[in-house]
Design a protein around this motif. Structure first.
Motif, short mmCIF file in Angstrom:
data_model
loop_
_atom_site.label_atom_id
_atom_site.label_comp_id
_atom_site.label_asym_id
_atom_site.label_seq_id
_atom_site.Cartn_x
_atom_site.Cartn_y
_atom_site.Cartn_z
N ASN A 2 136.15 11.69 -73.46
CA ASN A 2 136.58 12.43 -72.28
C ASN A 2 136.12 13.88 -72.27
OD1 ASN A 2 137.76 10.45 -70.86
ND2 ASN A 2 139.81 10.77 -71.68
N ARG B 5 118.39 24.10 -60.00
CA ARG B 5 118.21 23.53 -61.33
C ARG B 5 116.93 22.73 -61.40
NH1 ARG B 5 120.58 19.66 -64.77
NH2 ARG B 5 121.75 18.61 -63.14
N ALA B 6 116.69 21.92 -60.36
CA ALA B 6 115.48 21.11 -60.39
C ALA B 6 114.28 21.89 -59.88
CB ALA B 6 115.68 19.86 -59.55
N TYR C 230 119.35 20.81 -56.51
CA TYR C 230 117.92 20.57 -56.37
C TYR C 230 117.15 21.82 -56.02
CZ TYR C 230 117.62 15.80 -57.69
OH TYR C 230 117.63 14.69 -58.45
N ALA D 250 110.89 20.40 -64.01
CA ALA D 250 112.35 20.49 -63.89
C ALA D 250 112.86 19.47 -62.88
CB ALA D 250 112.75 21.90 -63.47
N ASP D 251 112.08 19.23 -61.85
CA ASP D 251 112.48 18.29 -60.80
C ASP D 251 112.62 16.89 -61.40
OD1 ASP D 251 110.98 16.98 -57.79
OD2 ASP D 251 113.06 17.39 -58.26
N ARG E 147 108.31 24.22 -54.41
CA ARG E 147 108.96 23.97 -55.69
C ARG E 147 109.93 25.09 -55.99
NH1 ARG E 147 108.58 19.84 -58.87
NH2 ARG E 147 107.62 18.09 -57.80
N SER F 110 127.90 6.44 -67.08
CA SER F 110 129.31 6.45 -66.68
C SER F 110 129.69 5.19 -65.93
CB SER F 110 129.59 7.65 -65.79
OG SER F 110 128.86 7.47 -64.61
N ALA G 26 123.10 10.00 -65.94
CA ALA G 26 124.53 10.21 -65.63
C ALA G 26 125.11 8.97 -64.98
CB ALA G 26 124.68 11.42 -64.72
N GLN G 27 124.36 8.40 -64.03
CA GLN G 27 124.81 7.19 -63.37
C GLN G 27 124.96 6.05 -64.36
OE1 GLN G 27 122.02 6.55 -60.11
NE2 GLN G 27 123.69 5.57 -59.03
N GLU H 173 117.91 12.96 -65.44
CA GLU H 173 119.30 13.25 -65.83
C GLU H 173 120.28 12.59 -64.89
OE1 GLU H 173 118.44 17.56 -67.85
OE2 GLU H 173 120.09 17.41 -66.41
N ASP H 174 119.99 12.63 -63.59
CA ASP H 174 120.86 11.97 -62.62
C ASP H 174 120.98 10.48 -62.94
OD1 ASP H 174 119.96 13.81 -59.58
OD2 ASP H 174 121.30 14.26 -61.26
N GLY I 253 129.76 10.70 -64.33
CA GLY I 253 128.44 10.29 -63.89
C GLY I 253 128.09 11.01 -62.62
N LEU I 254 127.87 10.28 -61.54
CA LEU I 254 127.56 10.90 -60.25
C LEU I 254 128.64 10.59 -59.23
CD1 LEU I 254 123.79 9.95 -59.95
CD2 LEU I 254 124.73 12.15 -60.62
N THR J 205 115.53 16.62 -63.77
CA THR J 205 116.81 16.52 -63.08
C THR J 205 117.04 15.10 -62.58
OG1 THR J 205 116.56 18.79 -62.34
CG2 THR J 205 118.25 17.50 -61.26
N GLN J 206 115.97 14.50 -62.05
CA GLN J 206 116.13 13.15 -61.52
C GLN J 206 116.45 12.16 -62.65
OE1 GLN J 206 112.33 13.24 -59.24
NE2 GLN J 206 113.56 12.20 -57.70
#
Lengths: 409, 305, 359
Positions: free
Chosen positions: A241, B269-270, B266, A374-375, B55, A389, A385-386, A381-382, B253-254, A378-379
């Motif tokens: 947690n 951070r991205a 976006y 970074a883009d 970007r 969890s 995360a999905q 990482e998303d 999660g999301l 991030t994707q």
């Protein structure tokens, strides 16, 4: 001119000369956990010892929180004098926009091309033949940290690699101990995934996907095994947690969790808790399966400044950060590896020695930050995360991952 | 005769309408500039650049609808929209309902009315970050409500919405309602106070029950108040961001992602401004879609009637 | 004859303020009773108590022999018309009229029947589909009366219904209300501060002051035999002239004049000595020829004339104070002129100086 006046002038020049060195530099970073703070203090002490002043600009939250703040300050015209960023493509556009100081002269004077090991670190700082940052440490992410207290309680010997860990998990659960501690943030889940990739799929597969962005390999059998291992790990981490990485490390330190997949910066936490390697905890680079480490880490960048005094001080700081004494003191405190191959790290503990050995053997890989934008990060990482969890199947996750790699730039 | 009218016409020349009341016009210039440049200009710029591949820094590399295609292909965006729809509809209905009920109760000339009013309005003075943090602690299964009730003896009590992806948005809804209902209650109370006492008497003589009087007589009379409340609630819904960040960080999660958070992350951070712009343009579209029918109802109807 | 409304020992206090004090009132069936008084006298409060919109502190209220002291307003068999009309603004006139009936689950044809009957009586058939916002003040008041009428009850309560209207509309609607009462023959309790309305509409008037009834009588009696100085002052426009003085036997000694009061209709138990007030209405003071034959007459100088078309108000200086005299038509008098004035003992009113009751 009288003698009196001459001595006054000389004295004045001397005073001016020495006061010209007493420059205040604001340095931003996100080293805020116990171990990290102790390490950055070493930098501050070294800089203050030169007669200048280190103005500390620590930003709370991890890199994901701090980077946007740092970037918006630089873009907004109120730049700091120096800032931490990770090796890689994070500052790419800033360099292209001419907002960061060119350090090529400092690099050549210090002979960085010869001492920086591995050379990929300096390559990440280079754009069009010019060097824009000074690497200060090497962090690798493929470590597994194990709690001896937890395994004693469960009555199981401490595992020596990932597969043994998975086998011992059932006994841990019986003893009411969480097998795998995992903070609920995307980058940590991504890191675990990366570690599993290198351990289970091997370096060639990893390179193919992360560096060459080969989507077919990403959809192939090697990565299928990786995703299944990740699904496994997900089950073992259910019930964590906590949010931040150091809270998860703390679970291992206190013995309420068996293991954590985290980078070598976790070392600092164990040091602050005065735990001894080999007695209280163990560390397995490459998860014990594959003696390979990636070489991410931190580098310092210097935003362009109008004031020549500050610019001179910035260059002085850059040279200081990579100097031998500072590299030793800083990296020992932080638990990371020095960027120079020519210094004495015998004071380092067992985990660091393992890392140094692997480094010397050349078993290194560039980090994800150095290859993916970074883009894309991030994707991914998303997606992690999905995945972590919820109940997404390994097959679905692999399909989405391959898709992201296909579209990566 | 002619000379008289000549002189009178030169004395009473019609003043140039532009300079009529020039001081008020001058004072409103800053606001007009802000509205035009910042709001209209900024919005237009964002929409234009959402069609580029910007970007970290804005670039004029046209990519057509690519950003939008990617946006609607992204799981995280779809989840955000779903969450906003659930949060939005529940928040709207419940805030209006609870706000009105509380106001009606307070309007009944009870004792300590001002004390109750203060208590209900107090959460509105807290920032969303504080609200989010407080409710994260309250809903924490190990230290919060669940633990407290269990320590009272009710061992099997579970109340852990924030750790279940299906219910986390309702956990955020609770915090949002707690924060926002107070203001709506005060607005409704002001509206209720404006109702003529005699209407109540007439309804009583007619034998209309209290609830029915509220529903069929009082509420239709409070139409402007409801419209104001609706606008306030709607603006709070669209800008939902800091509450989510403080309370759940978008997790688990999301599961508790919201569009505003998608935009911020976006964009910064991205380091993908184009994506962020596309997402915020979609947010603007959703607001416009709701505003147009409302504007027609409010202003179009009057022209006819 | 059963009483339509009976009020026994009614007491009402708001906290420490004693608003209605031991009130007793009996209203016969079909009677038009007006509660008259200045603001703050308790007349609206009494009406609200009868309606059931205020809870009483003590006492009882009976409507048609049923004790309704604690009954809900809708169960008391009353209909009420308010000063501000209180029509439901979002509903059409037809809906306003039928809302209460629909709520009481009256069958639909019965509702329609009543609504059309009431609309016919009040001449608001053309307005049935309009909303209150589209009606004039007078029309709104008719709808408000209509809303009370559809209830098919025995007692109607009016809380200053004409106060929000302009003067001409007020006189028109006043006459209509009187016709309505004549037609329907219901008991009507009417609150007002306007004595003209009270005098023209009432079967009986109840003059109230400080939560108590000063006098409850027909308009004629109140006009010709006010039971105390307050009532005498209140009724009559222009107001009665009052003179301070002493009464001894058959003579009243005022300031600089004496009046023979042997013809005055004293109350049986009244004393004939002591300080007293003498009151005479402006319309009962005669001038010129007629004055010569009156019980009392004297000369006085005219101060100001106020011509009002149908009559003239003459201000004269007499007994050290301004005195009002009303004469018919255009008097032909001029200010500064000396004129003979006089009045009859039969038209006098004498009040005890201390208790202010009629002697």
């Amino acid at each position: 001119m009288t003698d009196h006046l001459k001595s006054l002038l000389v004295g004045g020049a001397l005073i001016c000369g020495s006061s010209a060195h007493a420059v205040e530099l604001e340095v931003t970073h996100w080293w805020t956990s116990g171990g990290e703070a102790a390490a950055v203090a070493k930098f501050a002490d070294a800089w203050n010892a030169t007669g200048n002043t280190w103005v500390d600009g620590a930003i709370a939250g991890s890199g994901g929180t701090a980077r946007p703040i740092i970037i918006s300050r630089i873009l907004g015209g109120d730049p700091m004098a120096a800032t931490q960023l990770n090796h890689g493509r994070q500052a790419e556009e800033l360099i292209e926009a001419g907002l960061l100081l060119d350090l090529t002269d400092v690099a050549e004077a210090g002979g960085w091309a010869d001492i920086v090991n591995p050379s990929s670190l300096l390559d990440s700082c280079t754009l069009d033949g010019k060097i824009y940052c000074v690497p200060v440490n090497i962090h690798s992410a493929q470590w597994m940290w194990l709690s001896h207290a937890a395994y004693e309680k469960a009555g199981v010997p401490v595992p020596t690699d990932w597969n043994e860990f998975v086998a011992s998990a059932a006994k841990l659960q019986e003893a009411d101990i969480l097998p795998l501690a995992m903070g609920q943030q995307g980058w940590q889940q991504n890191l675990a995934f990366g570690a599993l990739t290198i351990a289970v799929a091997g370096t060639d597969a990893w390179r193919a996907v992360t560096v060459n962005k080969d989507a077919d390999v990403a959809a192939g059998p090697e990565f299928k095994a990786v995703f299944e291992a990740a699904a496994n790990a997900r089950e073992l981490a259910r019930g964590s947690n906590v949010q931040d990485w150091n809270q998860a490390t703390n679970m291992v330190i206190t013995g309420s969790a068996g293991a954590q997949l985290m980078g070598d910066w976790a070392q600092g936490e164990f040091a602050v808790a005065e735990q001894v390697e080999g007695t209280d905890y163990s560390c397995l680079p490459g998860l014990g399966l594959n003696d390979v480490l990636d070489t991410g880490g931190d580098a310092f960048y210097f935003p362009v400044n109008d004031d020549p005094e500050i610019t001179a001080a910035q260059k002085e700081l850059a040279a200081l950060l990579i100097s031998p004494e500072v590299q030793v003191s800083f990296n020992l405190a932080k638990g990371s590896l020095p960027v120079r191959g020519d210094i004495d790290m015998s004071a380092a503990n067992g985990c660091m020695q393992k890392g140094l050995d692997i480094l010397a053997d050349g078993g290194v890989l560039p980090s994800g930050d150095q290859s993916l934008s970074a883009d894309t990060q991030t994707q991914i990482e998303d997606l992690m995360a999905q995945f972590w969890s919820g109940d997404m199947s390994a097959a679905d996750a692999q399909e989405s991952y391959a898709d992201l790699i296909r579209k990566a730039d | 005769m002619t000379t008289a009218s000549d002189s009178s016409s030169s004395m009473t020349k019609r003043p140039n309408r532009l300079f009529k009341n020039w001081m008020a016009k001058l004072a409103s210039v800053p606001m007009i500039l802000t509205a035009l440049v910042v709001f209209v200009g900024g919005t237009a710029w964002t929409i234009v650049y959402s069609f580029t591949g910007s970007r970290m820094l804005p670039k004029t590399k046209w990519v057509g609808f690519d950003q939008y295609e990617r946006l609607w292909d992204t799981d995280r965006w779809i989840i955000s929209i779903k969450n906003l729809a659930i949060y939005g509809s529940c928040s709207m209905i419940l805030t209006l309902f609870l706000g009105f009920c509380l106001a009606a109760c307070l309007d009944r000339k009870i004792r300590y009315e001002s004390a109750f009013r203060t208590i209900f309005l107090y959460p509105f003075a807290l920032s969303f970050v504080v609200t989010g943090l407080v409710w994260q602690w309250i809903l924490n299964p190990d230290f919060g409500l669940q633990n407290v009730v269990r320590s009272w003896g009710w061992e099997s009590f579970t109340f852990n919405p924030l750790n279940d992806p299906n219910t986390v948005i309702y956990g955020i809804l609770i915090a949002g309602l707690w924060q926002g209902t107070g203001l709506i209650m005060c607005i409704m109370l002001a509206g209720l106070r404006g109702i003529d006492e005699d209407i109540w008497k007439a309804a009583k003589v007619d034998g209309i029950g209290t609830v029915k009087t509220y529903v069929m007589v009082i509420i239709p009379m409070m139409r402007p108040v409801f419209v104001t409340a609706l606008v306030l609630i709607a603006s709070g819904i669209i800008k939902l961001y800091d509450l989510v960040v403080a309370q759940t960080g978008g997790g688990p999660g999301l599961a508790s992602e919201v569009p505003a958070k998608y935009v911020i992350e976006y964009m910064f951070r991205a380091q993908n401004l184009g994506q962020g712009f596309a997402a915020s343009t979609m947010m603007l579209c959703s607001v416009v879609i709701i505003l147009i029918p409302w504007a027609y109802l409010e202003f179009g109807g009057k022209k006819r009637g | 004859m059963t009483n339509s409304v009976e009020i026994k020992n009614l007491d009402l206090s708001f906290g420490a303020v004693h608003v209605l004090k031991q009130l007793n009132l009996e209203i016969a069936e079909g009677e038009f009773l007006v509660l008259l008084g200045s603001s703050g006298c308790g007349k609206s409060t009494l009406l609200n108590c009868i309606a059931g919109l205020l809870d009483v502190s003590a006492g009882q209220i009976f409507i048609k022999d049923k004790n309704v002291t604690w009954a809900e307003p809708s169960e008391r068999g009353i209909g009420m018309v308010f000063q501000s009309y209180a029509l439901y603004p979002q509903m059409s006139v037809r809906k306003n009229l039928s809302f209460g009936l629909k709520n009481a689950k009256v069958p639909k044809d019965e509702i329609n029947k009543r609504v059309s009957r009431v609309a016919e009586v009040l001449q608001i058939e053309a307005l049935l589909d309009r909303k209150p916002g589209a009606l004039s003040g007078g029309q709104r008041q008719r709808v408000a009366i209509g809303r009370a009428l559809v209830r098919d009850v025995d007692v109607f309560l009016f809380d200053e219904p004409l106060s929000n209207l302009d003067a001409k509309l007020r006189t028109d609607l006043r006459v209509e209300l009187k016709r309505l009462h004549k037609k329907l023959k219901n008991t009507m309790i009417y609150v007002t501060h306007d004595q003209v309305e009270a005098m023209t509409l009432a079967d009986r008037i109840s003059i109230m002051k400080n939560g108590m009834i000063e006098q409850l009588d027909t308009p004629d009696v109140i006009y010709s035999r006010p039971c105390n100085k307050y009532v005498a002052d209140f009724i009559g426009s222009p107001a009665m002239n009052m003179f301070k003085g002493q009464l001894s036997g058959d003579t009243f000694h005022g300031e600089g004049f004496t009046v023979d009061v042997s013809q005055y209709d004293f109350d049986t138990h009244s004393r004939r000595e002591g300080d007293a007030w003498l009151g005479i209405r402006p319309e009962h003071i005669v001038t010129g020829e007629a004055a010569n034959g009156a019980t009392f007459s004297c000369n006085a100088e005219i101060d100001i004339l106020e011509p009002m078309g149908s009559d003239t108000l003459v201000w004269i200086d007499f007994a050290g104070q301004p005195v009002r005299v009303r004469t018919e038509g255009q008097s032909g008098l001029t200010p500064g002129e000396s004129v003979t004035i006089g009045f009859d003992a039969a038209r006098l009113h004498l009040f005890d100086s201390q208790t202010e009751t009629r002697l």
